[in-house]
Design an enzyme around this catalytic site. Structure first.
Site, PDB file in Angstrom:
ATOM      1  N   ARG A   1       0.833  -1.210   0.000  1.00 15.77           N
ATOM      2  CA  ARG A   1       0.000   0.000   0.000  1.00 15.77           C
ATOM      3  C   ARG A   1       0.866   1.259   0.000  1.00 15.77           C
ATOM      4  O   ARG A   1       0.525   2.254  -0.643  1.00 15.77           O
ATOM      5  CB  ARG A   1      -0.972   0.009   1.185  1.00 15.77           C
ATOM      6  CG  ARG A   1      -1.971   1.172   1.083  1.00 15.77           C
ATOM      7  CD  ARG A   1      -3.076   1.083   2.116  1.00 15.77           C
ATOM      8  NE  ARG A   1      -2.568   1.216   3.476  1.00 15.77           N
ATOM      9  CZ  ARG A   1      -3.303   1.045   4.569  1.00 15.77           C
ATOM     10  NH1 ARG A   1      -4.592   0.726   4.452  1.00 15.77           N
ATOM     11  NH2 ARG A   1      -2.789   1.179   5.766  1.00 15.77           N
TER      12      ARG A   1
ATOM     13  N   LYS B   1      -2.669   7.157   1.145  1.00 16.52           N
ATOM     14  CA  LYS B   1      -2.342   7.435   2.540  1.00 16.52           C
ATOM     15  C   LYS B   1      -1.241   8.494   2.524  1.00 16.52           C
ATOM     16  O   LYS B   1      -0.056   8.203   2.674  1.00 16.52           O
ATOM     17  CB  LYS B   1      -1.917   6.145   3.260  1.00 16.52           C
ATOM     18  CG  LYS B   1      -2.105   6.219   4.762  1.00 16.52           C
ATOM     19  CD  LYS B   1      -2.033   4.847   5.389  1.00 16.52           C
ATOM     20  CE  LYS B   1      -1.870   4.934   6.887  1.00 16.52           C
ATOM     21  NZ  LYS B   1      -2.989   5.578   7.596  1.00 16.52           N
TER      22      LYS B   1
ATOM     23  N   GLU C   1     -16.072   6.541   6.531  1.00 11.16           N
ATOM     24  CA  GLU C   1     -15.169   5.832   7.446  1.00 11.16           C
ATOM     25  C   GLU C   1     -14.985   6.662   8.704  1.00 11.16           C
ATOM     26  O   GLU C   1     -15.592   7.734   8.843  1.00 11.16           O
ATOM     27  CB  GLU C   1     -13.815   5.561   6.775  1.00 11.16           C
ATOM     28  CG  GLU C   1     -13.056   6.823   6.391  1.00 11.16           C
ATOM     29  CD  GLU C   1     -11.713   6.553   5.730  1.00 11.16           C
ATOM     30  OE1 GLU C   1     -11.101   5.502   5.991  1.00 11.16           O
ATOM     31  OE2 GLU C   1     -11.265   7.417   4.957  1.00 11.16           O
TER      32      GLU C   1
HETATM   33  N1  PLP Z   1      -9.010   4.995   7.330  1.00 17.04           N
HETATM   34  C1  PLP Z   1      -8.071   5.927   7.564  1.00 17.04           C
HETATM   35  C2  PLP Z   1      -8.342   7.325   7.174  1.00 17.04           C
HETATM   36  C3  PLP Z   1      -6.855   5.565   8.159  1.00 17.04           C
HETATM   37  O1  PLP Z   1      -5.912   6.474   8.388  1.00 17.04           O
HETATM   38  C4  PLP Z   1      -6.654   4.218   8.536  1.00 17.04           C
HETATM   39  C5  PLP Z   1      -5.407   3.826   9.203  1.00 17.04           C
HETATM   40  O2  PLP Z   1      -4.468   3.416   8.592  1.00 17.04           O
HETATM   41  C6  PLP Z   1      -7.657   3.285   8.254  1.00 17.04           C
HETATM   42  C7  PLP Z   1      -8.828   3.712   7.655  1.00 17.04           C
HETATM   43  C8  PLP Z   1      -7.493   1.841   8.584  1.00 17.04           C
HETATM   44  O3  PLP Z   1      -6.598   1.231   7.691  1.00 17.04           O
HETATM   45  P1  PLP Z   1      -5.703   0.016   8.155  1.00 17.04           P
HETATM   46  O4  PLP Z   1      -6.619  -1.033   8.640  1.00 17.04           O
HETATM   47  O5  PLP Z   1      -4.986  -0.399   6.919  1.00 17.04           O
HETATM   48  O6  PLP Z   1      -4.800   0.522   9.204  1.00 17.04           O
END
Ligand code: PLP
Length: 286
Positions: free
Chosen positions: A50, A149, A182
């Site tokens: 990712r 991200k 989210e």
């Molecule tokens: N949504 C956001 C905005 C995030 O910053 C994160 C954290 O990484 C997640 C969702 C959850 O993603 P992950 O399960 O890959 O950590």
């Protein structure tokens, strides 16, 4: 602690970045959040993949292979003697001038921070979180894809500020169409009549914990559907939980003043919390 900076380990006090780093000046860069449990890094490949996808999306060449990045992450844990940690790889566009043009940045800066980490929400895994929906909308896919991200987390920080002001443990973002997107740092699952729903990952981050949760639900033969969710579905849900690397799987029992179900974590959620805990304590890259 020792911080990885462009191939060298530097004591935390000396780990300083330039004011000309475009990650600092413009949020021009990408990052990951990764957990290590009992000396093993959870979903390392997925996080490295990712990170490279985020970099690709902003046309940033990290200048390392995925194998080198994975090794640098593991080495950062090792030199810090950490077994339970939160790991933060950061890749910025690099040092440039005061203009926007990324061509002025000769090479990216790669930093990796690893810190001891226990649990984000403590008692709330059994009690449940209070969440609030926030007025700030999740950044729209046609503005800045929320799948990247990136170091520009102002959108999420504004959501967190609103949640703090409103007394919520976590914020729930809607998108510009009013659909549930989210949390500020996690994905959301809503349960109704034994079926688990989660929104598609157009308007939110493609959470690695989200994908893990979907696998765990499928293994447990619990029906899971990827579907758009509205606020009505949230308020009338039997159960809600959120998933994230930092949050893990955490129950939400109260949203905007409404109890979710009977205001206590429900059976599917508690089973998920347990299954996730088991997976993190038994798998990962040593
Ligand atoms: N949504 C956001 C905005 C995030 O910053 C994160 C954290 O990484 C997640 C969702 C959850 O993603 P992950 O399960 O890959 O950590």
């Amino acid at each position: 602690s020792l911080i990885y900076m462009n191939g060298k380990f530097v004591p935390q006090e000396q780990a300083r970045v330039s004011v000309f780093d475009h990650g600092f000046l413009y949020g021009d860069g990408v990052f990951e959040g990764i957990r290590a449990y009992n000396g093993r890094v959870f979903k390392l490949k997925e996080h490295v993949d990712r990170l490279f996808d985020s970099a690709k999306a902003i046309d940033l060449n990290i200048g390392m292979t995925k194998e080198q990045m994975a090794e640098a992450i593991l080495e950062t844990l090792r030199v810090n003697n950490l077994t339970d940690a939160y790991i933060r790889p950061i890749v910025s566009r690099g040092d440039g001038d005061l203009g926007l043009d990324p061509r002025k940045c000769a090479k990216p800066n790669v930093y990796i921070i690893a810190k001891y980490w226990g649990s984000m929400y403590g008692d709330l895994y059994t009690v449940g979180l209070k969440a609030v929906t926030v007025g700030i909308r999740r950044v729209a896919p046609d503005a800045l894809p929320p799948n990247i991200k990136s170091l520009n987390y102002l959108n999420n920080i504004l959501a967190k500020i609103e949640a703090n002001v409103k007394g919520g443990d976590e914020a729930i973002f809607l998108d510009s169409n009013g659909r549930v997107a989210e949390g500020s740092g996690d994905n959301i699952f809503v349960i109704k009549n034994g079926v688990v729903y989660t929104p598609p990952t157009i308007g939110n981050l493609k959470g690695i914990t989200r994908a893990t949760a979907i696998e765990l639900l499928q293994e447990a033969k619990i029906p899971v559907k990827v579907e758009e969710i509205g606020l009505f579905d949230v308020y009338t849900a039997d159960e809600i939980f959120v998933t994230g690397t930092a949050a893990e799987a955490a129950p939400v029992v109260y949203v905007d003043g409404r109890n979710i179900g009977n205001g206590k974590p429900g059976p599917i959620t508690l089973d998920m919390v347990k299954r996730f805990e088991k997976l993190t304590s038994t798998t990962g890259t040593p």
